[in-house]
Design a protein around this motif. Structure first.
Motif, PDB file in Angstrom:
ATOM      1  N   THR A  87      -5.390   2.164 -10.184  1.00  9.23           N
ATOM      2  CA  THR A  87      -6.136   3.090 -11.021  1.00  9.23           C
ATOM      3  C   THR A  87      -5.994   4.491 -10.439  1.00  9.23           C
ATOM      4  O   THR A  87      -6.214   4.693  -9.233  1.00  9.23           O
ATOM      5  N   THR A  88      -5.614   5.442 -11.282  1.00  6.00           N
ATOM      6  CA  THR A  88      -5.402   6.811 -10.834  1.00  6.00           C
ATOM      7  C   THR A  88      -6.439   7.740 -11.458  1.00  6.00           C
ATOM      8  O   THR A  88      -7.076   7.410 -12.463  1.00  6.00           O
ATOM      9  N   ALA A  89      -6.608   8.927 -10.841  1.00  8.40           N
ATOM     10  CA  ALA A  89      -7.593   9.881 -11.337  1.00  8.40           C
ATOM     11  C   ALA A  89      -7.213  10.406 -12.718  1.00  8.40           C
ATOM     12  O   ALA A  89      -8.078  10.690 -13.550  1.00  8.40           O
ATOM     13  N   LYS A  90      -5.928  10.544 -12.971  1.00  9.60           N
ATOM     14  CA  LYS A  90      -5.447  11.031 -14.260  1.00  9.60           C
ATOM     15  C   LYS A  90      -4.372  10.082 -14.775  1.00  9.60           C
ATOM     16  O   LYS A  90      -3.605   9.507 -13.998  1.00  9.60           O
ATOM     17  N   GLY A  91      -4.321   9.928 -16.071  1.00  5.66           N
ATOM     18  CA  GLY A  91      -3.344   9.015 -16.650  1.00  5.66           C
ATOM     19  C   GLY A  91      -3.831   7.581 -16.609  1.00  5.66           C
ATOM     20  O   GLY A  91      -4.896   7.264 -16.072  1.00  5.66           O
ATOM     21  N   PRO A  92      -3.038   6.658 -17.165  1.00 15.33           N
ATOM     22  CA  PRO A  92      -3.471   5.257 -17.277  1.00 15.33           C
ATOM     23  C   PRO A  92      -3.272   4.437 -16.011  1.00 15.33           C
ATOM     24  O   PRO A  92      -3.609   3.256 -15.986  1.00 15.33           O
ATOM     25  N   GLY A  93      -2.732   5.029 -14.954  1.00 19.20           N
ATOM     26  CA  GLY A  93      -2.440   4.220 -13.765  1.00 19.20           C
ATOM     27  C   GLY A  93      -1.217   3.361 -13.984  1.00 19.20           C
ATOM     28  O   GLY A  93      -0.392   3.633 -14.865  1.00 19.20           O
ATOM     29  N   GLU A 104      -7.253   6.036  -7.060  1.00 13.79           N
ATOM     30  CA  GLU A 104      -8.697   5.848  -6.905  1.00 13.79           C
ATOM     31  C   GLU A 104      -9.051   4.440  -6.447  1.00 13.79           C
ATOM     32  O   GLU A 104     -10.004   4.248  -5.701  1.00 13.79           O
ATOM     33  N   SER A 105      -8.311   3.434  -6.910  1.00 12.01           N
ATOM     34  CA  SER A 105      -8.595   2.056  -6.509  1.00 12.01           C
ATOM     35  C   SER A 105      -7.402   1.185  -6.849  1.00 12.01           C
ATOM     36  O   SER A 105      -6.471   1.620  -7.534  1.00 12.01           O
ATOM     37  N   ASP A 113       3.264   5.925  -2.639  1.00  9.69           N
ATOM     38  CA  ASP A 113       4.478   6.661  -2.985  1.00  9.69           C
ATOM     39  C   ASP A 113       4.609   6.829  -4.494  1.00  9.69           C
ATOM     40  O   ASP A 113       5.098   7.854  -4.978  1.00  9.69           O
ATOM     41  N   ALA A 114       4.165   5.820  -5.239  1.00  9.03           N
ATOM     42  CA  ALA A 114       4.330   5.852  -6.696  1.00  9.03           C
ATOM     43  C   ALA A 114       3.263   6.690  -7.382  1.00  9.03           C
ATOM     44  O   ALA A 114       3.562   7.450  -8.319  1.00  9.03           O
ATOM     45  N   TYR A 115       2.004   6.570  -6.931  1.00  6.28           N
ATOM     46  CA  TYR A 115       0.907   7.121  -7.725  1.00  6.28           C
ATOM     47  C   TYR A 115      -0.038   8.052  -6.970  1.00  6.28           C
ATOM     48  O   TYR A 115      -0.916   8.656  -7.590  1.00  6.28           O
ATOM     49  N   GLU A 143       0.835  -1.207   0.000  1.00  9.16           N
ATOM     50  CA  GLU A 143       0.000   0.000   0.000  1.00  9.16           C
ATOM     51  C   GLU A 143       0.873   1.262   0.000  1.00  9.16           C
ATOM     52  O   GLU A 143       0.599   2.227  -0.729  1.00  9.16           O
ATOM     53  N   ASP A 144       1.929   1.255   0.830  1.00  9.06           N
ATOM     54  CA  ASP A 144       2.842   2.399   0.836  1.00  9.06           C
ATOM     55  C   ASP A 144       3.519   2.555  -0.521  1.00  9.06           C
ATOM     56  O   ASP A 144       3.728   3.675  -1.001  1.00  9.06           O
TER      57      ASP A 144
END
Length: 204
Positions: free
Chosen positions: A135-141, A110-111, A94-96, A89-90
């Motif tokens: 999954t991120t709010a912007k970009g492909p994750g 986001e998830s 840290d990455a996204y 999780e960390d």
């Protein structure tokens, strides 16, 4: 030109396609499209994908992939499975999620979905990995993996290797995670393979 900040990632004297983590006594293969870190703020990055791009969120510069290697010290837990499960999780955050100054280069996480986990032999030692699809709010994750295995030197302190791979067509091939893991060796020992269990499952 400015001097790159110091990094523990050094070319192996015997093989320029190998990166040496002198602190932890291991080497990593350098796949096609990957380079030794330059101008990277973190001091434990072993390699990054070549080139940068403008982050889709709060601005700044992002890289499509990086691999981090560090020693686990401030943790009473020594089980690779428990440490990998605790770290993932960390690693994803840290990455996204947020960067070191509180910005959100990808708009936040986001998830996530667990896409792989299990035992894996690394440099002849019994380790464990957990892999998430984020999954991120912007970009492909992207994909984040926490891999933990005992050091082959000294007190055998656990080594934590984090993998961060952007998803989408610009991200590195997910199979590179497995290739890098399979190619980790003790310094000076080119013959020690991943061994039984070195295949770490489907590249989802």
């Amino acid at each position: 030109s400015p001097t790159p900040s110091p990094t523990p990632s050094e070319p192996s004297p015997d093989d320029p396609a190998v990166v040496e983590d002198q602190l932890n006594g291991i080497t990593f293969p350098l796949p096609d499209g990957w380079v030794r870190p330059q101008y990277v703020p973190e001091d434990d990055v072993m390699m990054t994908t070549d080139g940068t791009y403008d982050c889709p969120g709060d601005g700044g510069v992002c890289r499509h992939g990086l691999v981090i290697s560090r020693t686990v010290t401030a943790n009473a837990e020594s089980s690779p499975k428990a440490l990998a499960e605790q770290d993932i999780e960390d690693a994803a955050d840290d990455a996204y999620d947020r960067d070191t100054v509180g910005g959100k280069p990808f708009g936040g996480v986001e998830s996530h979905e667990v896409v792989g986990s299990g035992p894996v032999a690394v440099a002849g030692r019994a380790g464990y990995y957990v892999r998430w699809r984020v999954t991120t709010a912007k970009g492909p994750g992207g994909y984040v993996q926490s891999l933990v295995f005992p050091s082959t030197v000294g007190t055998e302190s656990p080594i934590l290797v984090r993998y961060v791979f952007d998803a989408g067509e610009d991200g590195p091939p997910l199979a590179d995670m497995d290739r890098i893991t399979d190619g980790i060796r003790p310094v000076g020992d080119a013959a020690t393979g991943g061994g039984v269990g070195s295949s770490i499952g489907p590249s989802a």
